[in-house]
Design an enzyme around this catalytic site. Structure first.
Site, PDB file in Angstrom:
ATOM      1  N   GLU A  34       0.843  -1.191   0.000  1.00 35.13           N
ATOM      2  CA  GLU A  34       0.000   0.000   0.000  1.00 35.13           C
ATOM      3  C   GLU A  34       0.878   1.240   0.000  1.00 35.13           C
ATOM      4  O   GLU A  34       1.934   1.277   0.642  1.00 35.13           O
ATOM      5  CB  GLU A  34      -0.984   0.008   1.169  1.00 35.13           C
ATOM      6  CG  GLU A  34      -0.365   0.141   2.525  1.00 35.13           C
ATOM      7  CD  GLU A  34      -1.393   0.145   3.654  1.00 35.13           C
ATOM      8  OE1 GLU A  34      -1.086   0.735   4.700  1.00 35.13           O
ATOM      9  OE2 GLU A  34      -2.476  -0.439   3.505  1.00 35.13           O
ATOM     10  N   CYS A  35       0.482   2.218  -0.767  1.00 32.21           N
ATOM     11  CA  CYS A  35       1.095   3.532  -0.848  1.00 32.21           C
ATOM     12  C   CYS A  35       2.594   3.457  -1.183  1.00 32.21           C
ATOM     13  O   CYS A  35       2.949   3.252  -2.331  1.00 32.21           O
ATOM     14  CB  CYS A  35       0.827   4.319   0.426  1.00 32.21           C
ATOM     15  SG  CYS A  35       0.948   6.096   0.178  1.00 32.21           S
ATOM     16  N   GLY A  36       3.475   3.604  -0.206  1.00 31.53           N
ATOM     17  CA  GLY A  36       4.910   3.543  -0.466  1.00 31.53           C
ATOM     18  C   GLY A  36       5.339   2.202  -1.032  1.00 31.53           C
ATOM     19  O   GLY A  36       6.257   2.129  -1.850  1.00 31.53           O
ATOM     20  N   MET A  44       4.607   2.299  -4.684  1.00 30.50           N
ATOM     21  CA  MET A  44       5.634   3.100  -5.356  1.00 30.50           C
ATOM     22  C   MET A  44       6.929   2.297  -5.517  1.00 30.50           C
ATOM     23  O   MET A  44       7.580   2.349  -6.561  1.00 30.50           O
ATOM     24  CB  MET A  44       5.878   4.378  -4.567  1.00 30.50           C
ATOM     25  CG  MET A  44       4.660   5.291  -4.526  1.00 30.50           C
ATOM     26  SD  MET A  44       4.759   6.594  -3.274  1.00 30.50           S
ATOM     27  CE  MET A  44       6.200   7.498  -3.810  1.00 30.50           C
ATOM     28  N   SER A  80      -1.955  -0.806  -3.921  1.00 30.49           N
ATOM     29  CA  SER A  80      -2.896   0.308  -3.990  1.00 30.49           C
ATOM     30  C   SER A  80      -2.399   1.479  -3.156  1.00 30.49           C
ATOM     31  O   SER A  80      -1.647   1.297  -2.203  1.00 30.49           O
ATOM     32  CB  SER A  80      -4.254  -0.165  -3.467  1.00 30.49           C
ATOM     33  OG  SER A  80      -5.147   0.889  -3.302  1.00 30.49           O
TER      34      SER A  80
END
Length: 152
Positions: free
Chosen positions: A24-26, A29, A124
Site C-alpha cells: 500500500e502507498c509507499g 511506489m 494500492s
C-alpha cells in the site's frame, strides 16, 4: 532504495513466482519501474508494475470507499472496503483493469479507478481499514499458506 539491486531482484522474483504480496502507498511506489523525486531525478525501483511514481506538490488525502473489481489475495471481487489515501505522488500509467473502483467519503463524489492486482499482488494507494474485517487478514494468510506449501 534503487542502489540495493539484489533486494529489488529478490522481491521481484518472489512476486513473479506468485508469492502473495500486499503493498500500500509507499509499497506500491517501490514496486513501480521507477520513482521520480521532487527534484525530477529518476530512481530505479523493483519494476513489477509498468509505471513510474512521480512525486508532486498536490496532496491526495481522504477517506475512500473501494469496491474490488477483481479477486485479490486480500478480498474477493465485489467486496466493498474502506480506507484512506495520503500521498503526494501519482502514477504515469494505470492498469488496464484496476483493483478498485473508488469514491470519496461523500457519496456524491466522483468515482475513480485505482490499484493493481497481478501475480497474487494487491497494490494500492488506499490504506485499508481492517477494523471489524477479520476476513481480510485471514484471506491473506490463507493465500500465504497455500503458496508456502508449493515451495521446496
Amino acid at each position: 532504495m534503487s542502489e540495493n539491486w539484489a533486494v529489488q531482484q529478490a522481491v521481484k522474483a518472489a512476486i513473479l513466482a506468485g508469492m502473495p504480496t500486499y503493498a500500500e502507498c509507499g509499497g506500491l511506489m517501490y514496486l513501480a519501474e521507477s520513482l521520480t523525486d521532487f527534484e525530477g531525478r529518476n530512481w530505479q525501483m523493483v519494476g513489477v508494475l509498468p509505471t513510474t511514481a512521480v512525486m508532486g506538490k498536490r496532496l491526495t488525502l481522504g477517506y475512500r470507499r473501494a469496491v474490488a473489481q477483481q479477486n485479490s489475495p486480500l478480498i474477493p471481487m465485489g467486496t466493498t472496503v474502506w480506507g484512506h489515501e495520503f500521498h503526494r505522488s501519482s502514477l504515469t500509467l494505470l492498469p488496464q483493469q484496476s483493483l478498485y473502483q473508488i469514491q470519496g467519503y461523500d457519496p456524491a463524489s466522483a468515482l475513480g479507478q485505482e490499484g493493481w492486482c497481478q501475480n497474487q499482488l494487491h497494490a494500492s494507494y488506499v490504506h485499508l481499514h481492517w477494523g471489524g474485517r477479520p476476513e481480510i487478514p485471514a484471506r491473506f494468510l490463507a493465500h500465504c499458506a497455500r503458496f508456502a506449501q508449493t515451495q521446496p
